[in-house]
Design an enzyme around this catalytic site. Structure first.
Site, PDB file in Angstrom:
ATOM      1  N   LYS A   1       0.755  -1.146   0.071  1.00 15.95           N
ATOM      2  CA  LYS A   1      -0.063   0.015  -0.105  1.00 15.95           C
ATOM      3  C   LYS A   1       0.839   1.311  -0.064  1.00 15.95           C
ATOM      4  CE  LYS A   1      -4.493   0.716   0.146  1.00 15.95           C
ATOM      5  NZ  LYS A   1      -5.452   0.074  -0.731  1.00 15.95           N
TER       6      LYS A   1
ATOM      7  N   ASP B   1      -6.976   4.412  -5.170  1.00 13.92           N
ATOM      8  CA  ASP B   1      -7.550   4.267  -3.719  1.00 13.92           C
ATOM      9  C   ASP B   1      -8.089   5.661  -3.454  1.00 13.92           C
ATOM     10  OD1 ASP B   1      -7.567   2.315  -1.277  1.00 13.92           O
ATOM     11  OD2 ASP B   1      -7.103   4.097  -0.420  1.00 13.92           O
TER      12      ASP B   1
END
Length: 449
Positions: A113, A153
């Site tokens: 991430k 995201d």
């Protein structure tokens, strides 16, 4: 290993470890216990400075991050988030969840991430482009189609992915599938924007089918949805298509509710307005929203006396313990997360304690893995230089979500005990199934011995 000043990561870690310890896994196969201290430390943490020029010609500086958590199953895979709240604790929690979420898809993807504390709201396209170029200047040396494949995201949509991809291509002189969520004319996959929302609904369909022995579907069910971004929009559209009534959507400022059901036309208007960073409070002033109520500063979970399904699709920890009790009191039977770690620890305890009463909870690492699943399908299409039809991608997505549910369900039955008449814990099943797959690969590769 787990730092007390990293609360989000600690919560994700505790959820996994609690699920594993509250099962027979370590009793039957004690070797898996030694994986915990290894898998919970990222393989690599990258932090960098992002300096860029705003429209006034001034220098601005942000923090950039990439957490490359685990590559046992494939290249690091996980989104980039641009939001003022971004810090290492949040990214470590998201990366840690991503490891096991990706494992549950059955595709060859590790977990990672990244992102920045940059806020794209109120910025011009030129400012966002300059920021993305500067961000990629630092990130490019650490990623690649066989190393690390970021996606979008919160705060990183198609526009940002385009700017990031263009910067990477120019810097590396290399056109490869290094990012997913690309435009359809340059390597993107059909169904990718819809994937997380659609996948969530496909997963809950399996929950309803299993709990009712095939007698029930979404038809006629009342569903509360939070959020109003991609996940919430496409989940709501699929629900409407399947005959459910969607009674809520929300954003960071408030909630809209209507007992008669939000319409597809209203959702399209919300989607168009959200691209311009408008709030729901502004959006519902349109005549299209006559009869829709707005509640400032509230979430939807306490707004209804009768509900069948609750789908948190906004952000982490958006359902509190008290809100979970309100959902149970309203008759909710199915709760599934479209967001990552959408329920607090207290909320999860409420849902799990009511399994004997027919309340069934699915954690985000299982129920929202459809987005990264189609990202994996985009990687496959890029590698083969082909493009599948929307029907092909949608069918593959359905199969992945179906297999994910079956794996969670079967693993829960195998390693956890349920009382008579109690539904097996999908929370434990998802955590154990994802963990075993990653752990076996780590043993095979000598990461654990």
């Amino acid at each position: 290993m787990v730092k007390p000043y990293e609360p989000e990561f600690e919560q994700a870690y505790d959820e996994l470890v609690s699920a594993l310890e509250d099962s027979t896994l370590f009793e039957e196969l004690p070797k898996y216990k030694k994986v915990i201290p290894v898998v919970s430390v990222p393989e690599r943490l990258i932090q960098f400075r992002v300096t860029w020029e705003n429209d006034k010609g001034e220098i601005e500086t942000n923090n950039g991050f990439r957490v490359q958590f685990n590559s046992a199953l494939g290249p690091y895979k996980g989104g980039l988030r641009f939001h003022p709240s971004v810090n290492l604790s949040i990214l470590k929690f998201l990366g840690f969840e991503q490891i096991f979420k990706n494992a549950l898809t059955g595709l060859s993807m590790g977990g990672g991430k990244g992102g920045s504390d940059f806020d794209p709201k109120g910025r011009s396209d030129a400012e966002i482009r300059r920021f993305c170029t500067s961000f990629m200047r630092q990130l490019a040396r650490y990623i690649g189609q066989d190393t690390d494949v970021p996606a979008g995201d919160i705060g990183v949509g198609g526009r940002e992915i385009g700017f990031l991809f263009g910067a990477y291509k120019a810097m590396q002189n290399n056109w490869s599938g290094v990012l997913t969520g690309k435009g359809l004319t340059w390597g993107g996959s059909l169904i990718r924007p819809e994937a997380t929302g659609y996948g969530l609904i496909y997963y809950v369909e399996k929950m309803i089918e299993k709990a009712s022995n095939g007698k029930e579907t979404f038809a006629g069910k009342t569903v509360a949805v939070s959020g109003s971004g991609n996940v919430a929009q496409y989940a709501a559209l699929k629900l409407i298509e399947l005959g459910a009534t969607v009674v809520s959507l929300s954003d960071s400022k408030g909630t809209i509710t209507t007992t008669s059901g939000i319409t597809a036309e209203q959702i399209k208007e919300i989607g168009d307005a959200k691209l311009k960073f408008k709030s729901l409070e502004e959006i519902i002033k349109s005549p299209t929203f006559a009869g829709v109520e707005y509640s400032a500063g509230e979430r939807p979970w306490t707004k209804f006396e009768k509900l069948d399904v609750a789908l948190p699709c906004a952000t982490q920890n958006e359902v509190s313990g008290d809100e979970a009790k309100a959902l149970v009191a309203a008759g909710v039977k199915f709760v599934a997360e479209g967001s990552n770690m959408g329920s607090t620890k207290e909320a999860i305890e409420v849902f799990e304690a009511n399994r004997a009463s027919g309340v069934w909870y699915a954690p985000g690492k299982a129920s929202n893995c459809g987005g990264v699943a189609v990202s994996g399908l985009e990687m496959a299409q890029n590698s083969h230089r082909v493009r599948w039809t929307s029907e092909e991608v949608d069918e593959k997505l359905k199969n992945i979500m179906s297999n994910c549910f079956d794996s969670c369900y079967a693993t829960a039955l195998k390693y956890t005990a349920a009382k008579d008449g109690e539904l097996p814990s999908l929370l434990k099943g998802a955590n154990i199934a994802g963990f075993i797959k990653v752990a076996d690969a780590m043993f095979d590769q000598g990461d654990v011995f």
